[in-house]
Design a protein around this motif. Structure first.
Motif, PDB file in Angstrom:
ATOM      1  N   THR A  48      -3.332   3.731  -0.063  1.00  0.00           N
ATOM      2  CA  THR A  48      -4.009   2.978  -1.109  1.00  0.00           C
ATOM      3  C   THR A  48      -4.458   1.631  -0.539  1.00  0.00           C
ATOM      4  O   THR A  48      -3.863   1.116   0.407  1.00  0.00           O
TER       5      THR A  48
ATOM      6  N   PHE B 144       0.863  -1.175   0.000  1.00  0.00           N
ATOM      7  CA  PHE B 144       0.000   0.000   0.000  1.00  0.00           C
ATOM      8  C   PHE B 144       0.900   1.227   0.000  1.00  0.00           C
ATOM      9  O   PHE B 144       2.085   1.138   0.341  1.00  0.00           O
TER      10      PHE B 144
ATOM     11  N   PRO C 176      -4.634  -2.131  -0.007  1.00  0.00           N
ATOM     12  CA  PRO C 176      -3.550  -3.109  -0.218  1.00  0.00           C
ATOM     13  C   PRO C 176      -3.798  -4.027  -1.420  1.00  0.00           C
ATOM     14  O   PRO C 176      -2.844  -4.453  -2.060  1.00  0.00           O
TER      15      PRO C 176
END
Lengths: 225, 265, 225
Positions: free
Chosen positions: C82, B139, C84
């Motif tokens: 964001t 991420f 994952p």
């Protein structure tokens, strides 16, 4: 092995393209993480085969309509940016209010009572040199400004108070400043402090401290009537 | 025949050498005796909580003996552990001596089992931790950040009362004028700076600071003192600003200044 | 067009605070603009007087549920990251990080699960000396920092993990470390001295004190510095 899609008709290749909502998520994540604006071509290149970045972008843009950030076009590329009306949140102003120094307030008082007045005259009245910083500070605050030059040798500049000064102190004109007689009548020139106003808050012991008629009582600007 | 025998012998020598090398590599691969013990414990193929510490001690001692027979140098802590395990083994095998103080063999064994279990648990969670989604890999943070400008604004304020009191203070002071320092004989640092600034540019050589005193101030002792102090303070300001160098060869020697050349900075 | 308004506004402080929808936009803009997590305190400081960042955060977090980016909590701070599952789109953004040695990974895990923990305790658990380089590397990555000194002879320093660590591994707090509950239940986080040693010294310090199960209190897992 599966036959390769020929890709002529991307609209119909739903077979392998992710659902539209998913494509929108992808565009959202890519735009968020990118340091630079991203073109539609690049979005398509990064997204799975069959995705339609332009369409996803359009619906993402609508989704962010009216939000705190917006999907904006920069040239031929796209980016997420702060909504223009919230730009003020990106700066943080720390305002600190301090009391004017004794030197500054004295200089200001002399200018107010004697305007137009030259620096040499201010020094004459205060009995000490006036530092450049003090004058600069008052100029910057727009409480004083340069007046006309004095028609004496050297043509020294004079200082006068500004309308901001009058505004701040609630005066109609500098002539409204109370005179020495008024000050005395108000007890401001008495040598002993008025009863009940004694406070020891003023820590600094300037030479003129002993002549200070009274300790200041509080911060509110109302002079005693 | 003889040839075969020779070959067999040679092969054995090679195998032995390989084993020894493998062993060396293995020892290097362990992070200390506890790590080795943990590896050995896996051969028991039981839950670590049910491990036989006695058997483990024997396995370890056998391992160390093998290393010795292969003339492999084991680090001191492996040998310390071997000695301790030999002791533990004797405590576990012999009936407890009621006259002896200290922990029983079972207590020592339980603690060793606890240590092994704890180390294994830490390795397991370390692996789980590293398997998590990681920032910058799975991420991501915002790519185009906006900096928050921090502006510090200081506003000064004063009240009309402050103003009047200040004025009153000055006017009252007038009556005591004799107490006030006479301005005529005061040379300020600002004045000295204003005088020095344009002059020092020409000081290519070391020059006595005293030569920069304003004209007419060097005669009267009091004026000379204030002018000297102000000029010296001003010279320090210029040093701070990187305009000049200053030096004093020895105590009480004349103070000298020289302009900083433009190209030596 | 304005974001939808939520009809029933229970607070009376409408007088000066912006409407809730507006507050949510503000939090959104601030979080989008920052790479680092922003604390609730800082949000409140940057938003207009009377705003309630915590509440705005909660509704913002729900809004982004399932989107390509998410509102995540890290300790007492918040950030947008964001999702994952979209990491595969971001090869461009991946920064090659130094690969951690096995010793460093184990040391990190021990600090995370046993914090605050001394170097001697780490060595006791791993059974080998902890090299200076390992600790230095973790400190440099800002995944660990010094905690309070232990009140035992020699007053050894302790190590704790940082909020940067939590951020990196997507943890809200140290309490959310995987498997923590099981480890505690199994007694594997106890400081159990070897039998026969003088165990008077460790009576005061349950290393797992910070993990005392107490989901109600919102206290962040960090020990006070």
């Amino acid at each position: 092995m599966m036959a390769e899609h020929d890709g002529r008709e991307p609209e119909q290749s739903l077979f392998e393209a992710p659902p539209e909502a998913e494509q929108e998520r992808m565009v959202e994540a890519i735009l968020f993480a990118a340091a630079e604006p991203v073109t539609v071509a690049e979005l398509n290149a990064r997204m799975p085969h069959g995705a339609d970045a332009a369409r996803a972008l359009e619906s993402l843009r609508r989704r962010y309509d009216g939000r705190g950030v917006q999907v904006v076009r920069i040239d031929t590329a796209w980016a997420i940016r702060t909504a223009p009306d919230l730009g003020f949140l990106m700066q943080k102003e720390v305002v600190e209010t301090r009391k004017l120094s004794r030197a500054a307030i004295e200089t200001l008082a002399i200018i107010a009572y004697h305007q137009p007045v030259t620096r040499a005259e201010i020094e004459e009245i205060r009995g000490v040199a006036v530092s450049r910083g003090t004058v600069d500070q008052l100029l910057e605050m727009e409480w004083i400004r340069f007046g006309r030059r004095r028609m004496t040798p050297g043509r020294p500049v004079t200082f006068v108070v500004t309308s901001e000064f009058l505004d701040h102190f609630g005066l109609e004109s500098a002539r409204d400043l109370p005179g020495l007689r008024d000050l005395r009548a108000a007890g401001l020139l008495e040598n002993r402090p008025p009863p009940g106003t004694d406070d020891g808050e003023d820590g600094d012991q300037g030479q003129s401290e002993m002549f200070t008629p009274d300790p200041e009582d509080g911060n509110d600007g109302e002079p005693p009537a | 025949m003889a040839e075969d025998g020779f070959r067999v012998a040679a092969d054995e020598a090679v195998a032995e050498r390989l084993a020894a090398e493998a062993f060396i590599i293995d020892v290097d691969g362990f992070e200390g005796p506890l790590d080795l013990l943990l590896m050995l414990s896996r051969t028991q193929k039981v839950d670590l909580r049910k491990i036989s510490v006695l058997k483990l001690a024997e396995q370890y001692l056998a391992f160390v003996n093998q290393a010795k027979s292969l003339r492999i140098e084991l680090a001191a802590d492996y040998l310390v552990m071997a000695a301790w395990l030999a002791y533990l083994k004797s405590r576990l095998l012999l009936p407890p001596d009621p006259t002896e103080d200290g922990p029983t063999g079972d207590e020592l064994a339980a603690h060793l089992a606890f240590q092994l279990e704890r180390l294994q648990a830490m390795r397991d969670v370390a692996a789980r931790l590293m398997a998590r989604d990681q920032k910058g890999r799975d991420f991501f943070v915002r790519g185009a950040t906006e900096t928050v400008e921090r502006t510090r604004r200081v506003t000064f304020t004063a009240t009309l009362l402050d103003l009047m009191q200040a004025y009153a203070r000055i006017r009252t002071k007038d009556e005591f004028r004799p107490f006030v320092m006479d301005r005529k004989d005061l040379y300020t640092m600002e004045e000295a700076l204003a005088r020095l600034r344009p002059l020092v540019g020409y000081a290519g050589e070391w020059t006595d600071l005293m030569s920069y005193l304003p004209e007419g101030w060097e005669l009267d002792p009091m004026r000379r003192r204030t002018a000297t102090a102000a000029t010296f303070a001003a010279s320090l300001e210029l040093v701070k600003a990187g305009r000049i160098h200053i030096r004093q060869p020895e105590s009480f020697a004349p103070i000298q200044i020289r302009a900083v050349e433009r190209d030596d900075g």
